[in-house]
Design an enzyme around this catalytic site. Structure first.
Site, short mmCIF file in Angstrom:
data_model
loop_
_atom_site.label_atom_id
_atom_site.label_comp_id
_atom_site.label_asym_id
_atom_site.label_seq_id
_atom_site.Cartn_x
_atom_site.Cartn_y
_atom_site.Cartn_z
N ASN A 263 0.89 -1.17 0.00
CA ASN A 263 0.00 0.00 0.00
C ASN A 263 0.92 1.21 0.00
OD1 ASN A 263 -1.88 1.99 0.47
ND2 ASN A 263 -2.86 0.96 2.20
N ARG B 44 -2.57 -2.16 -3.42
CA ARG B 44 -3.81 -1.45 -3.19
C ARG B 44 -3.77 -0.18 -4.03
NH1 ARG B 44 -5.58 2.53 1.29
NH2 ARG B 44 -7.79 2.67 0.81
N HIS C 229 -13.37 2.13 -0.36
CA HIS C 229 -13.38 1.01 0.61
C HIS C 229 -13.98 -0.25 0.00
CE1 HIS C 229 -13.60 4.09 4.16
NE2 HIS C 229 -12.35 3.72 3.97
N ARG D 230 -12.63 14.10 8.35
CA ARG D 230 -13.39 14.58 7.19
C ARG D 230 -14.81 14.93 7.61
NH1 ARG D 230 -11.70 9.59 4.21
NH2 ARG D 230 -9.67 10.01 3.30
N GLU E 139 -8.31 -5.88 4.74
CA GLU E 139 -8.08 -5.51 3.34
C GLU E 139 -6.83 -6.18 2.77
OE1 GLU E 139 -8.87 -1.39 4.63
OE2 GLU E 139 -9.83 -1.12 2.68
#
Ligand code: AMP
Length: 374
Positions: A7, A68, A157, A218, A361
């Site tokens: 990642n 990813r 996601h 956020r 993940e």
């Protein structure tokens, strides 16, 4: 199969070596400050990765690399084997994910330079949401924004929502194509997805991961005129607004803490600011769940996953309370149990089953990579 999962961020590289047969993690680490420390680039970071991998591998070999990749645009609806053309396609999607896609390309090129014969696979965060119907992915804005600038809802996601949908359907012994659910991926970034017939039909993140839920830093949903007005009045530059909404909003803005555990701890001590933040975040999610219950024609399950979803007893309680009008009933004792397994936390007579399921993940990326390579 031994898979290296990567990642890569613009100045970081997170990796894991996984055995996809045993699900064992042989080694994992995060290398930070690439380009702003003695580690000059992603190539040098990979030298460090290679040295640490060698220590644990013995006579075994890495058979593939899974990356990813945040943005797959409209092209990628599933994982793909990487070649030069695919790398360039990921690069061309940079305007849609200016921080993430160029970083992924750096990771891919560094691997290609170091191990040119190692097969690499790209797993896209957006891919699972390629099934959104047009009336969902369209914003009600002039077509030019879509046709010229790619402005539409993409959703993120996806790897996690996909994995957790499968886990929940298996747990309930429902065929995936008959499974309707609402999946809540609640980590630092958070999104909720409506699953109908096993596929994504709506999701709370949009053109970027900013839209939707109240997250760690956020804002989630807001009136776009807030942005245009403040920029027009020259109170902020566009860059400042971007930082404000992505890095300084959400729980951080409301409570002064971006971490849900800190927020719920303070709520326990009667802190009013933290209480407001928790209530705002929970309320937003309850609203989405109720809406998505309708969107999927009646959800069989509501599923909580990721850091907050898997661990925050208080947050789940707050989110589920208003859902009692839908007949969804949380069992307080089951909700309080801590376990890494997929589990039911609703009462036997709840109209909608409420589950907690662990996401992973990296495991999903490794699994997809091994499958493609095989
Ligand atoms: P993730 O991005 O999936 O790693 O999730 C990070 C979020 O999970 C942070 O807001 C953490 O505070 C939250 N989290 C992790 N463990 C707990 C816990 N035991 N209780 C409440 N929140 C938690």
């Amino acid at each position: 199969m031994l898979i290296l999962v990567i990642n890569s961020g613009s100045s970081s590289l997170k990796y894991q070596v996984r055995d996809t047969e045993t699900e064992e993690v042989l080694t994992s680490d995060l290398i930070e400050r690439i380009g702003i420390s003695e580690i000059k680039d992603h190539g040098q970071a990979l030298d460090i990765v290679a040295a640490s991998i060698e220590e644990v591998l013995g006579d075994r070999e890495i058979e593939g690399v899974g990356h990813r990749v945040v943005h797959g645009g409209e092209r990628f609806s599933e994982p793909v084997l990487i070649n030069n053309e695919i790398t360039r396609a990921i690069e061309r999607l940079a305007p849609l994910a200016p921080l993430h896609n160029p970083a992924a390309v750096l990771g891919i090129r560094a691997i290609t330079a170091k191990w040119p014969n190692l097969p690499q696979v790209a797993v896209f965060d957006t891919a699972f949401h390629r099934t959104l119907p047009e009336h969902v992915w369209r914003y009600a804005v002039p077509d030019e924004l879509y046709s010229k600038f790619g402005v539409r809802r993409y959703g993120f996601h996806g790897t996690s929502h996909d994995l957790v949908t499968g886990l929940a359907a298996d747990y309930l012994d429902v065929e995936r194509e008959n499974f309707n659910a609402v999946i809540c991926h609640l980590g630092n970034g958070a999104s909720v997805t409506a699953i109908k017939g096993g596929v994504s039909v709506d999701t709370s993140m949009g053109y970027t991961p900013l839209e939707g839920l109240v997250m760690g830093t956020r804002s989630g949903d807001l009136d776009a005129s807030i942005v245009t007005q403040l920029i027009m009045r020259e109170e902020f530059t566009a860059e400042e607004m971007d930082t404000l909404l992505n890095k300084k909003s959400g729980l951080l803005a409301l409570a002064g803490d971006s971490d849900m555990r800190a927020v719920t701890d303070r709520v326990g001590q009667g802190d009013e600011q933290a209480e407001l933040a928790l209530t705002a975040a929970a309320y937003r999610l309850s609203k989405y769940i109720a809406g998505y219950h309708v969107a999927v024609g009646g959800a069989q399950a509501i599923v909580f996953t990721a850091g907050i979803g898997e661990n925050s007893i208080v947050f789940r309680e707050r989110v589920c309370k208003p859902l009692e009008v839908l007949g969804a009933k949380l069992d307080p004792e089951l909700n309080a149990i801590r376990s890494p397994e997929v589990r039911r936390i609703s009462t036997e007579d709840s109209a909608i089953t409420i589950l907690v399921a662990p996401t992973n993940e990296e495991a999903a990326i490794a699994g997809a990579t091994a499958e493609l390579i095989a």
